[in-house]
Design a protein around this motif. Structure first.
Motif, PDB file in Angstrom:
ATOM      1  N   UNK A  54      25.797 -18.436  45.015  1.00  6.47           N
ATOM      2  CA  UNK A  54      25.941 -17.066  45.476  1.00  6.47           C
ATOM      3  C   UNK A  54      26.985 -16.322  44.647  1.00  6.47           C
ATOM      4  N   UNK A  55      28.062 -16.998  44.264  1.00  7.35           N
ATOM      5  CA  UNK A  55      29.138 -16.348  43.517  1.00  7.35           C
ATOM      6  C   UNK A  55      28.774 -16.054  42.061  1.00  7.35           C
ATOM      7  N   UNK A  56      27.748 -16.706  41.533  1.00  6.36           N
ATOM      8  CA  UNK A  56      27.397 -16.452  40.140  1.00  6.36           C
ATOM      9  C   UNK A  56      26.561 -15.186  39.967  1.00  6.36           C
ATOM     10  N   UNK A  57      26.081 -14.591  41.048  1.00  9.06           N
ATOM     11  CA  UNK A  57      25.235 -13.407  40.974  1.00  9.06           C
ATOM     12  C   UNK A  57      25.815 -12.261  40.152  1.00  9.06           C
ATOM     13  N   UNK A  58      27.060 -11.856  40.406  1.00 13.67           N
ATOM     14  CA  UNK A  58      27.619 -10.754  39.614  1.00 13.67           C
ATOM     15  C   UNK A  58      27.721 -11.070  38.123  1.00 13.67           C
ATOM     16  N   UNK A  59      27.971 -12.325  37.791  1.00 12.77           N
ATOM     17  CA  UNK A  59      28.070 -12.693  36.384  1.00 12.77           C
ATOM     18  C   UNK A  59      26.704 -12.673  35.706  1.00 12.77           C
ATOM     19  N   UNK A  60      25.674 -13.076  36.433  1.00 12.47           N
ATOM     20  CA  UNK A  60      24.317 -13.020  35.892  1.00 12.47           C
ATOM     21  C   UNK A  60      23.913 -11.559  35.692  1.00 12.47           C
ATOM     22  N   UNK A  61      24.291 -10.693  36.640  1.00 14.18           N
ATOM     23  CA  UNK A  61      24.007  -9.268  36.507  1.00 14.18           C
ATOM     24  C   UNK A  61      24.661  -8.708  35.239  1.00 14.18           C
ATOM     25  N   UNK A  62      25.924  -9.051  35.021  1.00 16.03           N
ATOM     26  CA  UNK A  62      26.626  -8.571  33.828  1.00 16.03           C
ATOM     27  C   UNK A  62      25.988  -9.118  32.557  1.00 16.03           C
ATOM     28  N   UNK A  63      25.522 -10.361  32.603  1.00 18.06           N
ATOM     29  CA  UNK A  63      24.852 -10.951  31.445  1.00 18.06           C
ATOM     30  C   UNK A  63      23.569 -10.201  31.106  1.00 18.06           C
ATOM     31  N   UNK A  64      22.762  -9.933  32.133  1.00 19.83           N
ATOM     32  CA  UNK A  64      21.526  -9.166  31.908  1.00 19.83           C
ATOM     33  C   UNK A  64      21.831  -7.772  31.373  1.00 19.83           C
TER      34      UNK A  64
END
Length: 82
Positions: free
Chosen positions: A51-61
């Motif tokens: 759940x906590x990795x969501x914002x980082x994946x968003x920034x990566x995309x």
């Protein structure tokens, strides 16, 4: 649409979960409760990390140049596949 459908869907989920719950008349194997006590904290940690990795994946995309619409579609596809 979301606000009008979330409560009926939540209630349907509760009713279906109640109707399909396993029978509690059976005896659990020896050591099963200990397994649950060990398994649950590890499972909760893994779910929280995902759940906590969501914002980082968003920034990566976003850094790769995907539009907000495409990022939303990727998140929905990932949620639906899990």
């Amino acid at each position: 649409f979301y606000h009008t459908s979330v409560l009926p869907l939540f209630l349907a989920t509760i009713v279906l979960a109640y109707k399909t719950r396993p029978s509690t008349s059976d005896e659990f194997p020896a050591g099963f409760q200990n397994f649950q006590l060990v398994y649950f904290p590890v499972w909760a940690l893994c779910v929280a990390a995902d759940w906590l990795q969501g914002p980082f994946v968003y920034a990566l995309y976003a850094d790769y140049g995907y539009s907000n619409q495409e990022i939303a579609e990727l998140f929905v596809a990932g949620f639906a596949s899990s």
